[in-house]
Design a protein around this motif. Sequence first.
Motif, PDB file in Angstrom:
ATOM      1  N   ILE A  42      17.949  23.340  14.524  1.00  0.00           N
ATOM      2  CA  ILE A  42      16.970  22.663  13.673  1.00  0.00           C
ATOM      3  C   ILE A  42      15.868  23.656  13.329  1.00  0.00           C
ATOM      4  O   ILE A  42      15.515  24.524  14.138  1.00  0.00           O
ATOM      5  CB  ILE A  42      16.385  21.389  14.319  1.00  0.00           C
ATOM      6  N   ALA A  53      19.607  22.905  19.118  1.00  0.00           N
ATOM      7  CA  ALA A  53      19.280  21.498  19.356  1.00  0.00           C
ATOM      8  C   ALA A  53      20.502  20.750  19.865  1.00  0.00           C
ATOM      9  O   ALA A  53      21.643  21.196  19.683  1.00  0.00           O
ATOM     10  CB  ALA A  53      18.780  20.856  18.065  1.00  0.00           C
ATOM     11  N   ARG A  55      23.216  18.047  19.554  1.00  0.00           N
ATOM     12  CA  ARG A  55      23.839  17.438  18.377  1.00  0.00           C
ATOM     13  C   ARG A  55      23.610  15.935  18.311  1.00  0.00           C
ATOM     14  O   ARG A  55      23.270  15.399  17.252  1.00  0.00           O
ATOM     15  CB  ARG A  55      25.341  17.738  18.375  1.00  0.00           C
ATOM     16  N   THR A  58      19.972  15.145  17.482  1.00  0.00           N
ATOM     17  CA  THR A  58      19.717  15.475  16.085  1.00  0.00           C
ATOM     18  C   THR A  58      20.304  14.408  15.176  1.00  0.00           C
ATOM     19  O   THR A  58      19.663  13.977  14.213  1.00  0.00           O
ATOM     20  CB  THR A  58      20.315  16.858  15.736  1.00  0.00           C
ATOM     21  N   SER A  61      18.121  11.246  15.363  1.00  0.00           N
ATOM     22  CA  SER A  61      16.837  11.387  14.668  1.00  0.00           C
ATOM     23  C   SER A  61      17.039  11.399  13.149  1.00  0.00           C
ATOM     24  O   SER A  61      16.207  10.876  12.406  1.00  0.00           O
ATOM     25  CB  SER A  61      16.080  12.635  15.136  1.00  0.00           C
ATOM     26  N   CYS A  62      18.163  11.950  12.692  1.00  0.00           N
ATOM     27  CA  CYS A  62      18.460  11.932  11.256  1.00  0.00           C
ATOM     28  C   CYS A  62      18.751  10.510  10.777  1.00  0.00           C
ATOM     29  O   CYS A  62      18.352  10.126   9.677  1.00  0.00           O
ATOM     30  CB  CYS A  62      19.645  12.836  10.947  1.00  0.00           C
TER      31      CYS A  62
END
Length: 76
Positions: A42, A53, A55, A58, A61-62
């Motif tokens: 990230i 980061a 996976r 991430t 959060s996306c």
Amino acid sequence: MSSSENSEGQSTLKEELNKKIKEQKVVLDELSNLKKSRKVYIQQRNSNIFFLADRSQTLSSCKKELDDMKRALQDM
């Protein structure tokens, strides 16, 4: 500011948000289809530095960011 200027500004904001939502969907799709062994990085805000980061973190959060964008679009 007249109402036509305001509505033009709002439609521009909606277009911009729709564009960001489409980009976020692509990011989610790419993250979802990565092999488990692949590394994810990230980017640090306002910087050209990338950090390793997790996976799954991430990805979640996306997803949250996409949900927030969709909610903001509905509120317009």
